[in-house]
Design a protein around this motif. Structure first.
Motif, PDB file in Angstrom:
ATOM      1  N   UNK A  55      11.671 -21.640   3.915  1.00 59.32           N
ATOM      2  CA  UNK A  55      12.443 -20.901   4.908  1.00 59.32           C
ATOM      3  C   UNK A  55      13.918 -21.277   4.930  1.00 59.32           C
ATOM      4  N   UNK A  56      14.223 -22.576   5.042  1.00 63.58           N
ATOM      5  CA  UNK A  56      15.620 -23.028   5.050  1.00 63.58           C
ATOM      6  C   UNK A  56      15.751 -24.258   4.160  1.00 63.58           C
ATOM      7  N   UNK A  57      16.764 -24.246   3.308  1.00 62.81           N
ATOM      8  CA  UNK A  57      16.981 -25.377   2.407  1.00 62.81           C
ATOM      9  C   UNK A  57      18.351 -25.985   2.688  1.00 62.81           C
ATOM     10  N   UNK A  58      18.439 -27.297   2.548  1.00 58.27           N
ATOM     11  CA  UNK A  58      19.673 -28.007   2.842  1.00 58.27           C
ATOM     12  C   UNK A  58      20.709 -27.757   1.756  1.00 58.27           C
ATOM     13  N   UNK A  59      21.928 -27.450   2.178  1.00 56.44           N
ATOM     14  CA  UNK A  59      23.059 -27.307   1.257  1.00 56.44           C
ATOM     15  C   UNK A  59      24.198 -28.153   1.812  1.00 56.44           C
ATOM     16  N   UNK A  60      25.311 -28.157   1.089  1.00 59.49           N
ATOM     17  CA  UNK A  60      26.465 -28.916   1.569  1.00 59.49           C
ATOM     18  C   UNK A  60      27.050 -28.352   2.847  1.00 59.49           C
ATOM     19  N   UNK A  61      26.654 -27.134   3.202  1.00 64.68           N
ATOM     20  CA  UNK A  61      27.225 -26.493   4.393  1.00 64.68           C
ATOM     21  C   UNK A  61      26.152 -26.203   5.447  1.00 64.68           C
ATOM     22  N   UNK A  62      25.075 -26.964   5.417  1.00 60.81           N
ATOM     23  CA  UNK A  62      24.042 -26.763   6.429  1.00 60.81           C
ATOM     24  C   UNK A  62      22.758 -26.239   5.826  1.00 60.81           C
ATOM     25  N   UNK A  63      22.028 -25.440   6.602  1.00 56.94           N
ATOM     26  CA  UNK A  63      20.746 -24.893   6.174  1.00 56.94           C
ATOM     27  C   UNK A  63      20.931 -23.459   5.697  1.00 56.94           C
ATOM     28  N   UNK A  64      20.496 -23.201   4.473  1.00 51.65           N
ATOM     29  CA  UNK A  64      20.605 -21.851   3.909  1.00 51.65           C
ATOM     30  C   UNK A  64      19.228 -21.195   3.919  1.00 51.65           C
ATOM     31  N   UNK A  65      19.126 -19.937   4.397  1.00 51.78           N
ATOM     32  CA  UNK A  65      17.829 -19.262   4.429  1.00 51.78           C
ATOM     33  C   UNK A  65      17.351 -18.890   3.033  1.00 51.78           C
ATOM     34  N   UNK A  66      16.043 -18.943   2.827  1.00 53.34           N
ATOM     35  CA  UNK A  66      15.458 -18.479   1.573  1.00 53.34           C
ATOM     36  C   UNK A  66      15.333 -16.959   1.621  1.00 53.34           C
ATOM     37  N   UNK A  67      14.936 -16.382   0.513  1.00 54.54           N
ATOM     38  CA  UNK A  67      14.714 -14.938   0.458  1.00 54.54           C
ATOM     39  C   UNK A  67      13.693 -14.521   1.511  1.00 54.54           C
ATOM     40  N   UNK A  68      12.598 -15.298   1.638  1.00 53.29           N
ATOM     41  CA  UNK A  68      11.572 -14.970   2.627  1.00 53.29           C
ATOM     42  C   UNK A  68      12.141 -15.011   4.050  1.00 53.29           C
ATOM     43  N   UNK A  69      12.981 -16.005   4.330  1.00 51.90           N
ATOM     44  CA  UNK A  69      13.580 -16.101   5.670  1.00 51.90           C
ATOM     45  C   UNK A  69      14.461 -14.894   5.960  1.00 51.90           C
ATOM     46  N   UNK A  70      15.235 -14.458   4.975  1.00 50.93           N
ATOM     47  CA  UNK A  70      16.082 -13.281   5.167  1.00 50.93           C
ATOM     48  C   UNK A  70      15.256 -12.017   5.383  1.00 50.93           C
ATOM     49  N   UNK A  71      14.097 -11.952   4.743  1.00 49.45           N
ATOM     50  CA  UNK A  71      13.209 -10.804   4.953  1.00 49.45           C
ATOM     51  C   UNK A  71      12.592 -10.835   6.347  1.00 49.45           C
ATOM     52  N   UNK A  72      12.297 -12.042   6.826  1.00 48.78           N
ATOM     53  CA  UNK A  72      11.646 -12.190   8.125  1.00 48.78           C
ATOM     54  C   UNK A  72      12.609 -11.982   9.297  1.00 48.78           C
TER      55      UNK A  72
END
Length: 302
Positions: A55-72
């Motif tokens: 759902x959300x993965x850590x990046x240098x700028x916070x949590x980025x949504x996955x494709x599934x999260x964007x669909x949901x």
């Protein structure tokens, strides 16, 4: 893994999902929901189990949504808004807008010209509602509405898809902006010859050709574009101290000139007027909140 049943799911998790997607940060989501960060982290672990996805993965700028999260996200937010709407039905006269938001798609020329007025009109009708401005334009606005990344939109057309409705708000024109130091004292306008001789700043969402180039080509002329930008808000900084001219929608030109000390001049070239339209997903036509927002937008443009 056995199929997930809604009876097994704590629906409060959906509020956490929405906050995480909007804020891209567990700490900001916790602040928004008035819970601890550890509670948000625990909810995210449970959400990952429910949806079988990171759902959300850590990046240098916070949590980025996955494709599934964007669909949901649009589905979850629409479900939560339906719940909020159901609570408002218990007390129709009450104002149940705290915690709710509406995302309005528009290009920054409309935001510059009408943004403050829209905030004030909507605040009168829906106190405590948060208005979210999101950049769009006529070539992509229809898809953005269908994908539910925006709730309503203002654009120069683009609402032709079958599942969308639209309403004409008005008609737009084009005006020129220049730094007054580049004009003779009291000069009321640019001649077409002087207009062509100057350097030009092009505002375009993409491409090298604008409506001004098409108008000039029709009379056998051309211009020199020294720079282009995707942001109307950059124009004062790009025009100040130069002899360049920008030809942009009149509503933005008038607002920028009034605030930034640039001079507004009529365009010496005959350019076509264009429709300004309000668009929304047809099936949301009776949503009480979106109806209030659409009424506020119409009032702002009238």
């Amino acid at each position: 893994m056995s199929p997930m049943n809604i009876a097994d799911v704590d629906l409060n998790l959906l509020k956490v999902f929405e906050a995480l997607h909007d804020e891209s940060s567990a700490s900001r989501a916790a602040l928004r929901l008035n819970v601890t960060q550890s509670a948000v982290s625990a909810a995210l672990r449970r959400l990952r189990e429910v949806y079988s996805d990171q759902l959300f993965v850590r990046t240098g700028r916070g949590l980025a949504p996955t494709l599934r999260a964007n669909q949901l996200k649009p589905v979850v937010s629409e479900a939560l808004n339906k719940c909020r709407q159901s609570l408002a039905m218990v007390d129709p006269a009450g104002q149940h807008f705290d915690g709710r938001s509406v995302t309005l798609g528009l290009s920054d020329d409309f935001e510059i010209a009408y943004g403050r007025r829209l905030i004030e009109e909507i605040a009168l009708r829906a106190p405590k509602l948060r208005l979210i401005f999101r950049q769009t334009h006529s070539q992509i606005v229809g898809q953005a509405l269908l994908e539910r990344s925006i709730d309503v939109a203002i654009a120069a057309g683009g609402f032709t898809e079958r599942l969308l409705s639209r309403q004409v708000l008005g008609e737009g024109d084009y005006q020129c902006l220049v730094d007054p130091i580049s004009l003779a004292e009291g000069q009321p306008m640019l001649s077409l010859e002087e207009f062509v001789a100057r350097e030009h700043i092009l505002v375009s969402s993409g491409g090298f050709i604008g409506i001004t180039d098409e108008g000039l080509a029709a009379v056998g002329l051309s211009r020199r574009v020294c720079a282009s930008t995707t942001h109307f808000a950059a124009l004062p900084h790009l025009l100040k101290g130069s002899h360049a001219v920008a030809t942009i929608p009149g509503h933005a030109a008038r607002s920028i000139a009034a605030l930034c000390g640039l001079t507004l001049l009529p365009c010496p070239l005959a350019l076509p007027r264009y429709p300004i339209e309000l668009g929304w997903r047809t099936h949301t036509a009776q949503d009480p909140l979106l109806l209030i927002v659409r009424e506020a937008i119409v009032a702002s443009f009238s």
